[in-house]
Design a protein around this motif. Structure first.
Motif, PDB file in Angstrom:
ATOM      1  N   ASP A  82     -31.526  41.573  34.932  1.00 19.65           N
ATOM      2  CA  ASP A  82     -30.289  42.312  34.672  1.00 19.65           C
ATOM      3  C   ASP A  82     -29.569  42.737  35.949  1.00 19.65           C
ATOM      4  N   PHE A  83     -30.164  42.474  37.116  1.00 17.51           N
ATOM      5  CA  PHE A  83     -29.454  42.744  38.359  1.00 17.51           C
ATOM      6  C   PHE A  83     -28.308  41.745  38.507  1.00 17.51           C
ATOM      7  N   VAL A  84     -27.213  42.188  39.114  1.00 18.43           N
ATOM      8  CA  VAL A  84     -26.034  41.340  39.265  1.00 18.43           C
ATOM      9  C   VAL A  84     -25.618  41.320  40.739  1.00 18.43           C
TER      10      VAL A  84
ATOM     11  N   ASN B  52     -22.435  60.089  42.173  1.00 17.47           N
ATOM     12  CA  ASN B  52     -22.175  59.532  40.849  1.00 17.47           C
ATOM     13  C   ASN B  52     -23.433  58.939  40.231  1.00 17.47           C
ATOM     14  N   ASN B  53     -24.159  58.132  41.004  1.00 16.52           N
ATOM     15  CA  ASN B  53     -25.390  57.477  40.574  1.00 16.52           C
ATOM     16  C   ASN B  53     -26.053  56.905  41.811  1.00 16.52           C
ATOM     17  N   ILE B  54     -27.153  56.207  41.633  1.00 14.35           N
ATOM     18  CA  ILE B  54     -27.743  55.483  42.750  1.00 14.35           C
ATOM     19  C   ILE B  54     -27.772  54.001  42.400  1.00 14.35           C
ATOM     20  N   ARG B  55     -27.869  53.207  43.422  1.00 12.92           N
ATOM     21  CA  ARG B  55     -27.869  51.765  43.259  1.00 12.92           C
ATOM     22  C   ARG B  55     -29.177  51.207  43.789  1.00 12.92           C
ATOM     23  N   LEU B  56     -29.866  50.417  42.968  1.00  9.83           N
ATOM     24  CA  LEU B  56     -31.027  49.657  43.432  1.00  9.83           C
ATOM     25  C   LEU B  56     -30.501  48.336  43.976  1.00  9.83           C
ATOM     26  N   GLN B  57     -31.016  47.904  45.100  1.00 13.65           N
ATOM     27  CA  GLN B  57     -30.479  46.680  45.708  1.00 13.65           C
ATOM     28  C   GLN B  57     -31.598  45.820  46.277  1.00 13.65           C
ATOM     29  N   TYR B  58     -31.599  44.544  45.859  1.00 18.63           N
ATOM     30  CA  TYR B  58     -32.467  43.514  46.432  1.00 18.63           C
ATOM     31  C   TYR B  58     -31.619  42.591  47.296  1.00 18.63           C
ATOM     32  N   GLU B  59     -32.199  42.106  48.387  1.00 27.05           N
ATOM     33  CA  GLU B  59     -31.516  41.148  49.244  1.00 27.05           C
ATOM     34  C   GLU B  59     -32.430  39.971  49.508  1.00 27.05           C
ATOM     35  N   ALA B  60     -31.857  38.756  49.397  1.00 28.72           N
ATOM     36  CA  ALA B  60     -32.619  37.537  49.608  1.00 28.72           C
ATOM     37  C   ALA B  60     -31.663  36.413  49.934  1.00 28.72           C
ATOM     38  N   GLY B  61     -32.012  35.595  50.926  1.00 26.30           N
ATOM     39  CA  GLY B  61     -31.081  34.563  51.331  1.00 26.30           C
ATOM     40  C   GLY B  61     -29.803  35.209  51.823  1.00 26.30           C
ATOM     41  N   SER B  62     -28.659  34.718  51.318  1.00 31.34           N
ATOM     42  CA  SER B  62     -27.366  35.288  51.696  1.00 31.34           C
ATOM     43  C   SER B  62     -26.781  36.166  50.595  1.00 31.34           C
ATOM     44  N   GLY B  63     -27.555  36.406  49.531  1.00 32.85           N
ATOM     45  CA  GLY B  63     -27.043  37.177  48.406  1.00 32.85           C
ATOM     46  C   GLY B  63     -27.716  38.526  48.244  1.00 32.85           C
ATOM     47  N   LYS B  64     -27.022  39.419  47.532  1.00 33.79           N
ATOM     48  CA  LYS B  64     -27.553  40.745  47.231  1.00 33.79           C
ATOM     49  C   LYS B  64     -27.344  41.009  45.750  1.00 33.79           C
ATOM     50  N   LEU B  65     -28.395  41.472  45.080  1.00 34.36           N
ATOM     51  CA  LEU B  65     -28.316  41.803  43.663  1.00 34.36           C
ATOM     52  C   LEU B  65     -28.505  43.298  43.492  1.00 34.36           C
ATOM     53  N   VAL B  66     -27.703  43.890  42.606  1.00 38.05           N
ATOM     54  CA  VAL B  66     -27.670  45.346  42.489  1.00 38.05           C
ATOM     55  C   VAL B  66     -27.763  45.769  41.031  1.00 38.05           C
ATOM     56  N   LYS B  67     -28.188  47.009  40.835  1.00 33.29           N
ATOM     57  CA  LYS B  67     -28.198  47.635  39.512  1.00 33.29           C
ATOM     58  C   LYS B  67     -27.987  49.128  39.703  1.00 33.29           C
ATOM     59  N   GLU B  68     -26.969  49.673  39.011  1.00 31.23           N
ATOM     60  CA  GLU B  68     -26.696  51.097  39.107  1.00 31.23           C
ATOM     61  C   GLU B  68     -27.549  51.877  38.105  1.00 31.23           C
TER      62      GLU B  68
END
Length: 683
Positions: A600-602, A566-582
């Motif tokens: 704009d990452f959520v 469908n698409n790809i997801r960019l993902q950052y991880e830091a601490g205990s959270g993960k932020l993503v952008k499709e």
């Protein structure tokens, strides 16, 4: 074109940010009333009509027991106070007044009358802290400018939409926006706000229990979840290097020159001290004596007083200087690379003994190419103790008494034509080593305040000069590179891959980049045909992106002939959270550029909080959908910000010719447009 990029892993300062999903969402700071409805002449104000609305923009309930407003009003939330996910909490000054105004009940009240304060009609800071004292949200609102028109008169009027005593409240347009910015707020005329409900001017994506944007592959929650603190970066944009308020506890803060003078031997003054003079200086004609004054200062509690004498016995003049070196001789550096300017202030209340002789110089010692650091010179050491020695020149030379403090701002750049410090530094070659001939501002070993004599006036000149407020200025964004078209930097390590079934792989393919001289990463997608799969990097040391997160973008280029997902997801991880952008993918076997603002990452991948931008530890690409197992995608030029590289060979010089002469010959050619710093071999 000659370009450079500095990879810096030494942080001058560490900023820890708190990421709250509880948002200050609406503010009624100056209510309006008509005691006789419809008759503006019966205008009155009643601070008891004030309220503050909070909104929980996250995907989980938040217990705010013990949280408190510490600026604007004084209020502590009682025990067992919880805001449900996607819910509002209205804190009114008076529940009774709120009920009369809006026909509904406020959740809590901070107290009618004057006991716990009222919101300022002219604007002020509202600050919300959690039970530990960490700031969770803050808004510094105003009653004019970009916050809306200010009002005046009785009854009040304003030139435009106003929340200043005309009835409306300040309403946040989007709970995922930065509510420290006036542009994020608006005013709905003709209403008394929308407490406890969606704001009347809301223009974002509506909150839902799945985050507002549905669910991506792998159960990833996407949508407008608040992912940054109110306001921008809260670190110091002008960190103090030395306030010069008082002498350092380190008695060798100013280097002790046991040899007395520069060079291997002295002709006059060989006395040791915390200053250095050139050979030929007499005991009374070359010195810098340091003391501290609390009476003369520009900031803080004091300044550094320098009693200076400079000889004129050398053919070029002479100098006297004080110098500070990093206390860790072997491994220590000062990292100034995140800033564009170094600054200090000076003041000379009485005239120098000779006009136009003394020149104040601020010099920097850079040790990027010093293998075995030592601060003690030796015969024939080639000036290595000074490293790459960069001068700056303060104009004009000292002479008449100064009426006030002067600020010296020196750009952290280098150019051999810089003879005025307002343009930067100059590695003149007079002292030190040539090194790599690049001003590496993350490898500063020390700095010096030097007073130089004038070659055209051999007078011995004396002066008393005060120094204060040595700082860095101009915080810069730092680019973070994942793959630059040739390779990944050392902090990215070896890439990883994962997936249900077979794992993804990420490998460098030589010559597969956007030109035949550049490379690309080949992402071969794993998985079992249905589950998600991805590949990326574990970042070590972690990236501190706290300043960049609200300002910069991440970008990359990709090419694929086939993509079944469908698409790809960019993902950052830091601490205990993960932020993503499709990101949508175009499969046409051509290069495409993707650029996404970091802000704009959520939140996603089953997290709704805990992302710490000071400790970014993972960046990866994740395939979403199905049917992509075994498919490949080329990726290159992946980074944040605007780094520069130069590993593509310049074009061949054209029109090469030789002009014969009697004793010498000249070789000429047309220079390559856009290139500088090239090296040619001429035969």
């Amino acid at each position: 074109m000659k370009k450079t990029l500095t990879f810096c892993f030494i942080n001058l300062l560490t900023v820890s940010l708190s990421f709250s999903q509880v948002v200050i969402n609406e503010i009624m700071y100056n209510p309006y009333y008509e005691t006789t409805p419809g008759d503006p002449n019966t205008y009155d104000t009643d601070d008891d009509g004030e309220f503050i609305e909070l909104f929980n923009a996250g995907q989980s309930d938040v217990d705010i027991s013990g949280w408190k407003f510490v600026d604007g009003i004084d209020y502590t939330f009682p025990a067992s106070t919880t805001i449900g996910a996607g819910k509002y909490l209205v804190l009114a000054r008076s529940k009774a007044r709120f009920k009369a105004d809006h026909g509904t009940d406020a959740d809590l009240e901070w107290g009618p009358g004057t006991g716990n304060g009222a919101l300022a009609n002219g604007g002020e800071m509202i600050k919300l802290q959690d039970a530990s004292g960490a700031v969770q949200d803050e808004v510094d609102y105003d009653d004019g400018g970009d916050w809306g028109a200010s009002s005046s008169g009785s009854p009040p009027t304003a030139s435009g939409p106003s929340a200043d005593g005309l009835g409306p409240s300040l309403e946040l347009k989007d709970f995922a926006a930065d509510n420290a910015l006036a542009a994020s707020w608006g005013i709905v005329t003709g209403k008394r706000g929308t407490p406890g409900a969606v704001n009347g001017n809301f223009s974002g994506t509506a909150w839902t229990s799945t985050g507002g944007g549905g669910t991506g592959g792998g159960g990833t929650t996407v949508g407008p979840v608040r992912t940054h603190p109110a306001g921008t970066w809260t670190g110091d944009t002008s960190p103090m290097l030395n306030s010069f308020n008082a002498a350092s506890a380190d008695t060798n803060y100013w280097q002790y020159f046991e040899w007395g003078v520069a060079g291997s031997s002295a002709t006059n003054d060989s006395l040791p001290g915390h200053y250095e003079v050139n050979q030929g200086a007499g005991i009374d004609t070359g010195y810098v004596n340091v003391s501290y004054s609390t009476d003369v200062k520009n900031e803080g509690t004091g300044s550094m007083k320098l009693d200076v004498a400079v000889h004129g016995t050398e053919g070029w003049g002479g100098y006297a200087k004080i110098q500070h070196m990093h206390p860790d001789t072997a491994k220590g550096f000062y990292d100034w690379s995140k800033y564009d300017t170094v600054s200090f202030q000076y003041y000379m209340p009485e005239a120098a003994s000779a006009d136009g002789v003394l020149e104040l110089r601020f010099n920097v010692l850079e040790y990027s190419n010093v293998a075995n650091p030592t601060y003690t010179p030796s015969t024939d050491d080639g000036g290595v103790t000074l490293g790459e020695y960069y001068y700056s020149f303060t104009a004009p030379r000292l002479g008449a008494a100064m009426s006030g403090w002067a600020t010296v701002d020196i750009p952290l750049t280098e150019d051999p034509n810089n003879w005025d410090n307002k343009n930067g530094f100059n590695r003149t070659g007079w002292a030190g080593i040539s090194g790599n001939e690049t001003f590496d501002t993350d490898r500063i070993k020390g700095f010096a305040f030097e007073f130089s004599g004038n070659a055209s006036d051999r007078s011995v000149a004396t002066a008393t000069v005060y120094l204060d407020n040595m700082t860095l200025k101009g915080r810069k964004t730092t680019p973070f590179v994942y793959f630059n078209g040739k390779a990944s930097p050392a902090d990215m390590g070896s890439p990883f891959g994962w997936g249900a079934g077979s794992a993804s792989t990420l490998e460098v393919v030589q010559g597969a980049g956007t030109s035949s001289e550049t490379n690309a990463l080949k992402w071969t997608m794993g998985g079992d045909g249905w589950g998600v799969t991805g590949a990326g990097w574990n970042i070590n040391p972690h990236h501190d992106m706290s300043y960049e997160w609200m300002k910069d973008s991440v970008q990359f280029m990709y090419k694929t002939a086939k993509y079944s997902g469908n698409n790809i997801r960019l993902q950052y991880e830091a601490g205990s959270g993960k932020l993503v952008k499709e990101v949508d993918i175009t499969a046409d076997d051509k290069w495409h550029t993707v650029k996404v603002a970091l802000k704009d990452f959520v939140y996603g991948d089953n997290t709704t909080s805990g992302f710490d931008t000071t400790q970014v530890k993972v960046f990866q690409f994740i395939a979403q959908g199905s049917g992509y197992q075994g498919e490949t995608m080329l990726i290159t030029d992946a980074w944040t910000g605007t780094p520069s590289f130069d590993f593509v060979s310049p074009a061949v010089a054209e029109n090469v010719d030789a002009i014969p002469g009697s004793y010498t010959n000249a070789v000429v050619w047309d220079d390559v447009v856009g290139e500088f710093g090239e090296t040619y071999s001429v035969y």
